[in-house]
Design a protein around this motif. Structure first.
Motif, PDB file in Angstrom:
ATOM      1  N   ASP A  46       0.839  -1.204   0.000  1.00  0.00           N
ATOM      2  CA  ASP A  46       0.000   0.000   0.000  1.00  0.00           C
ATOM      3  C   ASP A  46       0.873   1.254   0.000  1.00  0.00           C
ATOM      4  N   VAL A  47       1.970   1.180   0.748  1.00  0.00           N
ATOM      5  CA  VAL A  47       2.916   2.295   0.842  1.00  0.00           C
ATOM      6  C   VAL A  47       4.317   1.697   0.863  1.00  0.00           C
ATOM      7  N   ALA A  48       5.263   2.329   0.170  1.00  0.00           N
ATOM      8  CA  ALA A  48       6.656   1.876   0.166  1.00  0.00           C
ATOM      9  C   ALA A  48       7.545   3.029   0.609  1.00  0.00           C
ATOM     10  N   LEU A  49       8.390   2.781   1.597  1.00  0.00           N
ATOM     11  CA  LEU A  49       9.204   3.824   2.203  1.00  0.00           C
ATOM     12  C   LEU A  49      10.689   3.546   1.956  1.00  0.00           C
ATOM     13  N   PRO A  50      11.412   4.468   1.361  1.00  0.00           N
ATOM     14  CA  PRO A  50      12.827   4.228   1.029  1.00  0.00           C
ATOM     15  C   PRO A  50      13.719   4.294   2.266  1.00  0.00           C
ATOM     16  N   LEU A  51      14.715   3.405   2.295  1.00  0.00           N
ATOM     17  CA  LEU A  51      15.708   3.413   3.359  1.00  0.00           C
ATOM     18  C   LEU A  51      17.053   3.947   2.875  1.00  0.00           C
ATOM     19  N   GLY A  52      17.247   3.971   1.540  1.00  0.00           N
ATOM     20  CA  GLY A  52      18.541   4.343   0.991  1.00  0.00           C
ATOM     21  C   GLY A  52      19.504   3.171   1.072  1.00  0.00           C
ATOM     22  N   GLY A  53      20.642   3.317   0.440  1.00  0.00           N
ATOM     23  CA  GLY A  53      21.653   2.272   0.470  1.00  0.00           C
ATOM     24  C   GLY A  53      21.313   1.110  -0.441  1.00  0.00           C
ATOM     25  N   ASN A  54      22.313   0.344  -0.776  1.00  0.00           N
ATOM     26  CA  ASN A  54      22.123  -0.834  -1.614  1.00  0.00           C
ATOM     27  C   ASN A  54      22.241  -2.138  -0.845  1.00  0.00           C
ATOM     28  N   THR A  55      23.116  -2.162   0.142  1.00  0.00           N
ATOM     29  CA  THR A  55      23.363  -3.392   0.875  1.00  0.00           C
ATOM     30  C   THR A  55      22.413  -3.523   2.059  1.00  0.00           C
ATOM     31  N   ALA A  56      22.324  -4.735   2.603  1.00  0.00           N
ATOM     32  CA  ALA A  56      21.490  -4.976   3.784  1.00  0.00           C
ATOM     33  C   ALA A  56      21.969  -4.137   4.958  1.00  0.00           C
ATOM     34  N   ARG A  57      23.277  -4.019   5.103  1.00  0.00           N
ATOM     35  CA  ARG A  57      23.835  -3.270   6.228  1.00  0.00           C
ATOM     36  C   ARG A  57      23.399  -1.811   6.202  1.00  0.00           C
ATOM     37  N   ASP A  58      23.239  -1.260   5.013  1.00  0.00           N
ATOM     38  CA  ASP A  58      22.868   0.152   4.884  1.00  0.00           C
ATOM     39  C   ASP A  58      21.360   0.370   4.822  1.00  0.00           C
TER      40      ASP A  58
END
Length: 652
Positions: A46-58
């Motif tokens: 319903d909603v998608a929120l960006p976290l930034g970064g490419n890797t899991a750690r980021d």
């Protein structure tokens, strides 16, 4: 019930959680890394929120970013799924401190069971049998080596904060202990931020059986019977089933009671799994997973209980409203994990775009991808789970095998054919396998008659009799067309020659191995999504194959196996002994964590020269032949691109 739920995960488990949450009327949001911007879980939320970064750690492993995204959206609750932050006590506490509900046990319980050392002590307190070994976790290599000297081999090195097979190494001889310890500590530090280790007796030939439990905040604990997860490769579960087979009623009852008693002893809440090693009529506590398991669908299939729905209901404060006696285990179910990896290349993860994707209709498929999606090096390579129920174990196995054989994936390499072959192993059919039964095992090579059938599948209908005028490289004046092709097949270079006069095909992996096969009675028809269906005769045997062409590649499905044949114009590779030049390249992007050779070193064929970390796992890179190292072009700690040249060899 909650109004808004943030799913702090990705892929198939994010979609699975959303399915049950929406059925309860809950609005769902997901988070995503930059590399997942176009992923299916992002498209369907319903909603998608960006976290930034490419890797899991980021991204997915950043507590600060995930909690901030949940607060920004106004979530009432956060579901962690499995992996990532699902067993991170700090994350559970941070969610609660931000005024939201963590869908899982309290942080203190996660903390206690997340440490294998503490979990073992609590199991002893609860009267649950444990595996003999070290009493506490250690980080100092010298102290661990001294402890190992007092234990019998083989033994297991286990990351105290580990899970999912990471930071786990079997050691058969004292001489191999130091290197195994370095590798385990390095992997544990990267995966869990903690390199403390435990040493345990290795239970040779044991099975891996686990008990699913549900517990509410009022102290009610119910078990949902057991699962067998013994079919493992490198300590990673591949095929799981419920219920566990071959247990005596007395052994099953003891394990179920021990799981419930341990959960009550630690004040557990929500869904969890208590894992045991089973050897003969004995069982030993392994660990407790304080989260939803990857293999939870097989329990849902035999009990009819939606585990995700109950996770949400318990987290919302509801009590478990059914008695233990009302939980029934009916029939049998099996689950196979489909990975983007190449069994013929030591199970190296396969990165690329999924060009074709067709799942079976007669089985449940939990998948996080669709045709057109990409598989990157940043995350776990599992792309789907195929789940098949049946009236009994034999029926579930047959149905799962049929479902995997009907799976069509092209553009990347998967382990679907490997899984199909596993289901036919005599020990698996008989239920006599154990956790190390398939170590080093691969199905038989395709070279030989199978290769001939594959080559026929590729050429039939495109280079058969009568097609000479459409082939620029096959036309001969006053003679039938002759077509030569070379394909890379299962790691071997196969040369194919089609002679229209005799309708024959010759397959050669070396100049001394040329075999002619006769082909006849060919029919080709177009199937859905551009897949051709071929029926043909090869040396008097009937075959049915499916094929799909794309960009110089042909994917063939035959006898439940899937093969990617790539056309190559180059001759067969030379060996070092013949004066050729060989090299080691990065099979995918990742971080070089270990380099074991220097310029001038002499190495044996298949010796490990470097270790690459990618897709949450360490991958050994080996010398293609024996010889002298000419040049080393990278160093430990370097981030390397796919196909980056790492080591070159010179003629000895």
């Amino acid at each position: 019930m909650f109004r808004r739920l943030l799913v702090a995960n990705r892929g198939e488990i994010a979609l699975r959680i959303m399915r049950s949450a929406r059925a309860l009327g809950i609005e769902c949001a997901v988070v995503y890394a930059d590399s997942d911007r176009g992923a299916r879980h992002v498209r369907e939320a319903d909603v998608a929120l960006p976290l930034g970064g490419n890797t899991a750690r980021d991204s997915y492993l950043s507590i600060e970013r995930v909690v901030a995204a949940a607060e920004q959206w106004g979530a009432d609750a956060v579901h962690p799924g499995y992996g990532f932050l699902s067993e991170n006590a700090g994350f559970a506490v941070a969610v609660a401190q931000a005024g939201m509900v963590f869908v899982g046990p309290p942080g203190a319980v996660i903390q206690s069971m997340g440490s294998k050392e503490t979990a073992k002590q609590l199991a002893v307190e609860a009267g649950v049998p444990v595996i003999p070994g070290s009493e506490g976790a250690l980080t100092d290599p010298e102290a661990l080596r001294a402890l190992a000297a007092d234990l019998p081999f083989p033994l297991l090195i286990k990351a105290a904060m580990g899970g999912g097979g990471r930071g786990l190494r079997r050691v058969d001889h004292p001489d191999a202990f130091a290197e195994a310890l370095r590798s385990a500590q390095r992997e544990a530090l990267a995966a869990f931020g903690d390199d403390a280790m435990l040493l345990e007796r290795f239970l040779d030939g044991c099975r891996h059986v686990e008990v699913q439990i549900l517990a509410d905040a009022q102290g009610t604990v119910r078990h949902l019977f057991d699962r067998d997860c013994s079919l493992q490769r490198r300590h990673q579960k591949i095929i799981e089933e419920a219920p566990a087979f071959g247990l005596t009623p007395e052994l099953r009852e003891r394990m179920l009671d021990d799981a419930v008693r341990l959960a009550q002893h630690i004040g557990y809440q929500n869904a969890g799994t208590v894992e045991f090693a089973v050897l003969g009529h004995e069982h030993f506590f392994l660990e407790m997973n304080t989260r939803l398991q990857v293999e939870h669908p097989v329990t849902e299939a035999v009990t009819g209980i939606d585990l995700v729905a109950w996770q949400l209901r318990i987290a919302a404060g509801e009590t478990i409203d059914f008695e233990q006696a009302s939980v029934r285990c009916e029939g049998h179910a099996m689950e196979a994990r489909v990975y983007a990896e190449d069994p013929a290349a030591r199970f190296m993860p396969s990165v690329g775009q999924i060009e074709l994707l067709e799942w079976p209709r007669a089985a449940r498929v939990d998948s996080g991808v669709e045709a057109g999606d990409g598989v990157t090096q940043f995350f776990d390579p599992m792309i789907a789970k195929v789940i098949a129920p049946g009236a009994d174990r034999a029926a579930a196995r047959a149905r799962l095998q049929q479902a995997l054989a009907a799976t069509r994936i092209a553009g990347i390499t998967t382990n679907s054919g490997y899984l199909t072959a596993l289901l036919s192993r005599d020990d698996f059919v008989a239920g006599s396998h154990h956790t190390t039964a398939i170590d080093g095992w691969l199905p038989e090579s395709a070279v030989g008659e199978q290769a001939a059938a594959l080559a026929a599948s590729v050429l039939t209908g495109t280079a058969g009799p009568g097609a000479a005028w459409s082939l620029a490289d096959g036309f001969r004046l006053n003679q039938s067309a002759r077509v030569r092709r070379r394909w890379v097949l299962a790691g071997d270079t196969v040369q194919v020659e089609w002679d229209g006069d005799g309708v024959q095909i010759a397959v050669a992996t070396d100049p001394e191995n040329v075999v002619a096969h006769s082909i006849g009675d060919v029919t080709v028809r177009a199937g859905p999504r551009g897949i051709d269906v071929l029926d043909f005769e090869l040396d008097g045997k009937r075959y049915r194959a499916y094929r799909w062409f794309s960009q110089g590649e042909c994917t063939v499905w035959l006898h439940g196996q899937c093969w990617r044949l790539r056309a190559v114009p180059i001759p067969l590779p030379q060996s070092l002994a013949a004066g050729g030049s060989l090299e080691v390249r990065a099979p995918m992007a990742g971080q070089l964590v270990d380099l074991r050779v220097s310029a001038g070193d002499t190495v044996a064929a298949d010796a490990v020269v470097a270790v690459l970390e990618a897709m949450k796992m360490e991958h050994e890179l080996r010398a293609p032949a024996g010889g002298r190292v000419a040049e080393v072009l990278a160093a430990p700690g370097d981030a390397v691109a796919a196909d980056a040249l790492l080591v070159t060899f010179a003629e000895e």
